[in-house]
Design a protein around this motif. Sequence first.
Motif, mmCIF file in Angstrom:
data_model
loop_
_atom_site.group_PDB
_atom_site.id
_atom_site.type_symbol
_atom_site.label_atom_id
_atom_site.label_comp_id
_atom_site.label_asym_id
_atom_site.label_seq_id
_atom_site.Cartn_x
_atom_site.Cartn_y
_atom_site.Cartn_z
ATOM 1 N N ALA A 55 10.994 -73.369 -23.409
ATOM 2 C CA ALA A 55 11.252 -72.562 -24.602
ATOM 3 C C ALA A 55 12.597 -72.936 -25.219
ATOM 4 N N ASN A 56 13.624 -73.100 -24.390
ATOM 5 C CA ASN A 56 14.945 -73.464 -24.912
ATOM 6 C C ASN A 56 14.937 -74.832 -25.575
ATOM 7 N N THR A 57 14.103 -75.733 -25.083
ATOM 8 C CA THR A 57 13.963 -77.046 -25.723
ATOM 9 C C THR A 57 13.414 -76.898 -27.133
ATOM 10 N N PHE A 58 12.402 -76.049 -27.287
ATOM 11 C CA PHE A 58 11.830 -75.794 -28.608
ATOM 12 C C PHE A 58 12.875 -75.170 -29.539
ATOM 13 N N PHE A 59 13.619 -74.187 -29.035
ATOM 14 C CA PHE A 59 14.561 -73.454 -29.872
ATOM 15 C C PHE A 59 15.704 -74.354 -30.338
ATOM 16 N N THR A 60 16.269 -75.114 -29.400
ATOM 17 C CA THR A 60 17.393 -75.974 -29.771
ATOM 18 C C THR A 60 16.944 -77.130 -30.665
ATOM 19 N N MET A 72 -1.706 -57.764 -16.239
ATOM 20 C CA MET A 72 -1.535 -58.747 -17.311
ATOM 21 C C MET A 72 -2.299 -60.015 -16.952
ATOM 22 N N SER A 73 -3.328 -60.336 -17.728
ATOM 23 C CA SER A 73 -4.139 -61.519 -17.465
ATOM 24 C C SER A 73 -3.443 -62.770 -17.971
ATOM 25 N N SER A 74 -3.817 -63.917 -17.382
ATOM 26 C CA SER A 74 -3.201 -65.179 -17.789
ATOM 27 C C SER A 74 -3.547 -65.540 -19.225
ATOM 28 N N SER A 75 -4.764 -65.157 -19.661
ATOM 29 C CA SER A 75 -5.165 -65.451 -21.046
ATOM 30 C C SER A 75 -4.342 -64.633 -22.031
ATOM 31 N N GLU A 76 -4.050 -63.364 -21.671
ATOM 32 C CA GLU A 76 -3.209 -62.520 -22.518
ATOM 33 C C GLU A 76 -1.804 -63.094 -22.614
ATOM 34 N N TRP A 77 -1.248 -63.446 -21.455
ATOM 35 C CA TRP A 77 0.098 -64.008 -21.435
ATOM 36 C C TRP A 77 0.160 -65.297 -22.243
ATOM 37 N N SER A 78 -0.849 -66.155 -22.093
ATOM 38 C CA SER A 78 -0.880 -67.428 -22.809
ATOM 39 C C SER A 78 -0.888 -67.208 -24.315
ATOM 40 N N LYS A 79 -1.644 -66.206 -24.768
ATOM 41 C CA LYS A 79 -1.724 -65.906 -26.194
ATOM 42 C C LYS A 79 -0.367 -65.469 -26.737
ATOM 43 N N TYR A 80 0.272 -64.529 -26.056
ATOM 44 C CA TYR A 80 1.535 -63.989 -26.569
ATOM 45 C C TYR A 80 2.702 -64.922 -26.292
ATOM 46 N N TYR A 81 2.547 -65.811 -25.322
ATOM 47 C CA TYR A 81 3.554 -66.843 -25.114
ATOM 48 C C TYR A 81 3.639 -67.732 -26.353
ATOM 49 N N ARG A 82 2.492 -68.134 -26.877
ATOM 50 C CA ARG A 82 2.476 -68.975 -28.081
ATOM 51 C C ARG A 82 3.055 -68.231 -29.276
ATOM 52 N N VAL A 83 2.747 -66.942 -29.386
ATOM 53 C CA VAL A 83 3.304 -66.139 -30.480
ATOM 54 C C VAL A 83 4.828 -66.069 -30.360
ATOM 55 N N TRP A 84 5.314 -65.817 -29.151
ATOM 56 C CA TRP A 84 6.764 -65.751 -28.894
ATOM 57 C C TRP A 84 7.443 -67.064 -29.244
ATOM 58 N N ILE A 85 6.866 -68.175 -28.808
ATOM 59 C CA ILE A 85 7.454 -69.488 -29.080
ATOM 60 C C ILE A 85 7.497 -69.760 -30.584
ATOM 61 N N ASN A 86 6.407 -69.493 -31.286
ATOM 62 C CA ASN A 86 6.363 -69.723 -32.732
ATOM 63 C C ASN A 86 7.384 -68.856 -33.462
ATOM 64 N N HIS A 87 7.459 -67.589 -33.079
ATOM 65 C CA HIS A 87 8.466 -66.693 -33.673
ATOM 66 C C HIS A 87 9.866 -67.247 -33.463
#
Length: 257
Positions: free
Chosen positions: A143-148, A1-16
Amino acid sequence: MSSSEWSKYYRVWINHSIFYSFSATISTVFHQAYAIRILRYGIDELGTLTFINLAFLALGNLLSPILLYRYRDRRINLWKIFTSINIISWSLSGFSDIMPSGYTLYIFVAIAQLTGAVGNLAYSDTIADMVPKEESVKIFSRANTFFTSSALVALVSTMTLFGVMGPHILTYRICYASSLITALVSVAFLLMMKDLRKRDPSRLSINDVYRGYRNVFSSTRIRSYIVFMVAFTFFVNIPGALWNYYIINIFRGSETW
């Protein structure tokens, strides 16, 4: 798992998750008030609603390990399917008054809680493997800061709306329409997610689950904790099931309470 891949899906996860938190906060916080105000639920119906809420969540938690282990190589699909059904069902529950059946709210809540339990386990399992362990504390705290924060925005905006417009059907329509729109946006982001680490499936039977529960209860310390939490949940839900009824019908309070 590359850092660029993780960074991309991290943003998707956070937005979702931000949109999920916004939508779920509205639909879950106000569903009993909606039942009282719009559907004219009394104490019997609210008690039944609370029973369905807890019973189907418990059933989902019982069945979800069996389902997840059996299809662990497709856990991302379990997350997408069950979480999508979960959040959309909660949002649609606010339109139960225009549905033909008098049991529509019960059905929506049952589906939402059952699928939510499965989706949440699949989500936790997937994300736990995706988050770099050395950065897990920083990532989850952020992430929890964003969610709350999203939940807080949802509460403030809906309470302001109820304060200005009052507890009318139009107010609930606006709230639940907002919940449905953000739910669909959340689902759109979720469908973009990808599992970056594969896990092999394995069969887990009801007997395996039973043995797992038995092993947990064999520990005195864990058993004492579980007994405490069961008693706590039982006694909290006696007044909790009817709290909104008391606020609205006895204390003459409003949704902003």
